[in-house]
Enzyme design. Structure first.
Site, PDB file in Angstrom:
ATOM      1  N   PRO A  43     174.625  65.270 -41.779  1.00 34.30           N
ATOM      2  CA  PRO A  43     175.000  65.566 -40.419  1.00 34.30           C
ATOM      3  C   PRO A  43     174.337  64.642 -39.426  1.00 34.30           C
ATOM      4  CG  PRO A  43     173.562  67.261 -41.346  1.00 34.30           C
ATOM      5  CD  PRO A  43     173.447  66.033 -42.154  1.00 34.30           C
ATOM      6  N   GLU A  44     175.128  63.881 -38.778  1.00 38.01           N
ATOM      7  CA  GLU A  44     174.669  63.140 -37.619  1.00 38.01           C
ATOM      8  C   GLU A  44     175.187  63.894 -36.392  1.00 38.01           C
ATOM      9  OE1 GLU A  44     175.327  58.902 -37.954  1.00 38.01           O
ATOM     10  OE2 GLU A  44     175.435  59.027 -40.129  1.00 38.01           O
ATOM     11  N   HIS A 104     172.296  78.217 -53.400  1.00 37.75           N
ATOM     12  CA  HIS A 104     171.616  77.501 -52.322  1.00 37.75           C
ATOM     13  C   HIS A 104     171.852  78.141 -50.958  1.00 37.75           C
ATOM     14  CE1 HIS A 104     170.459  74.576 -55.247  1.00 37.75           C
ATOM     15  NE2 HIS A 104     171.707  74.275 -55.525  1.00 37.75           N
ATOM     16  N   ARG A 142     169.755  70.537 -50.878  1.00 35.85           N
ATOM     17  CA  ARG A 142     168.587  69.659 -50.951  1.00 35.85           C
ATOM     18  C   ARG A 142     167.390  70.184 -50.169  1.00 35.85           C
ATOM     19  NH1 ARG A 142     170.653  63.620 -49.969  1.00 35.85           N
ATOM     20  NH2 ARG A 142     168.502  63.135 -50.471  1.00 35.85           N
ATOM     21  N   LYS A 184     161.332  45.157 -28.126  1.00 31.38           N
ATOM     22  CA  LYS A 184     161.392  45.670 -29.499  1.00 31.38           C
ATOM     23  C   LYS A 184     161.619  44.521 -30.493  1.00 31.38           C
ATOM     24  CE  LYS A 184     161.173  50.270 -29.290  1.00 31.38           C
ATOM     25  NZ  LYS A 184     160.280  50.197 -28.119  1.00 31.38           N
TER      26      LYS A 184
END
Length: 286
Positions: free
Chosen positions: A2-3, A99, A118, A161
């Site tokens: 998931p982003e 799960h 996970r 940066k």
DNA sequence: AGTTGCACCTGGCTGC
DNA sequence: TGCAGCCAGGTGCAAC
């Protein structure tokens, strides 16, 4: 999974079901996910009403009519599913239910189940007054779908940066919510090499280059398209209702090593940057 | 101080 | 068919 777009999709799926409902019961089936659950997790939630469900970066934030705010992160493989009353388990199914780690029984008779093979996800309770100073949120970057995000903002963040564009875009303390997929996709759309130094998008007077402005626009574009498509999903990710998202079919470089680039016909390549796969076209990303 | 690399955990896919 | 090896969307922290 998931982003930002996937988390936003989950939020939109859960919001109409959860907001306004009371948590009649909370079931916690193991002591920890990525981190231990908070002390007295279920007791502190039981009986509270959900007043709002927000998103910040990749976090889901449930506002409650109690002392604490419930913060949830899906990690890599977390998902929610919505079950109707009477314990039916229609979609995601029994195969995976080992799960299922948390379940919320709502006053409406709906059950919300959190599944995470996970266990990189986690849930936290943060006392409301401490929320913005909490370590999870006190160093988090700008929302790429927010009004303030543009080339100028990008230039300010990237000035000085030395890290790569890829690493800088993934840095949650700079921009909140981008992950590996959408960074690859946005850089391809912008025609920018993931290896280029982040500071190369900043002029010496600190103003954004044209490419910085373009990149900001295309980051927003790809995220908006993915949100509109209901988020993408790979492998184990399912939307809250169990249906698969569709944006994954729209990836232009991610997962397309050796395929032709849709823009220039070159071959999509794959490199490793800070331990993660980067997909990009050496022909048109400079 | 800023940047990079690794660990965390399980499941699915590839190739022998 | 079985299985070892590799890979995965994220993040915190240790090590340069």
């Amino acid at each position: 999974m998931p982003e930002l777009p996937e988390v936003e999709t989950v939020r939109r799926g859960l919001e109409p079901v959860m907001v306004g409902a009371r948590l009649d019961a909370v079931e916690q089936r193991r002591p920890d996910l990525r981190f231990p659950f908070p002390e007295r997790f279920t007791e502190r939630l039981t009986g509270l009403r959900v007043e709002a469900l927000r998103r910040r970066a990749k976090y889901l934030i449930a506002e409650l009519d109690g002392a604490d705010v419930l913060v949830m992160h899906l990690g890599m493989s977390g998902s929610f599913r919505i079950e109707q009353a009477r314990g039916t388990i229609p979609v995601a199914g029994a195969k995976n239910s080992q799960h299922d780690h948390v379940a919320f029984d709502l006053s409406t008779g709906v059950r919300i189940v959190y599944n995470d093979p996970r266990r990189f996800g986690f849930m936290q309770l943060i006392p409301r007054p401490e929320f913005s100073a909490h370590p999870l949120f006190n160093n988090i970057g700008i929302e790429p779908l927010g009004d303030e995000f543009d080339g100028q903002a990008l230039a300010k963040l990237f000035a000085g940066k030395t890290s790569s564009l890829k690493a800088a875009l993934l840095d949650q303390s700079l921009i909140a919510g981008l992950g590996n997929i959408y960074v690859c996709e946005a850089l391809h759309r912008a025609g920018l090499s993931p290896r280029r130094a982040a500071a190369s998008l900043v002029r010496s007077d600190g103003s954004p280059t044209k490419r910085a402005t373009l990149l900001a626009r295309l980051v927003r574009e790809v995220l908006e398209e993915a949100v509109a498509a209901g988020g993408s999903s790979l492998r184990d990710h399912r939307k809250t209702d169990g249906a698969l998202g569709y944006f994954q079919h729209s990836f232009r470089v991610y997962g397309r090593e050796h395929e032709p680039c849709a823009r220039c016909g070159g071959e999509v390549g794959r490199i490793t940057q800070s331990g993660r796969a980067t997909f990009y076209c050496g022909g048109c990303q400079r």
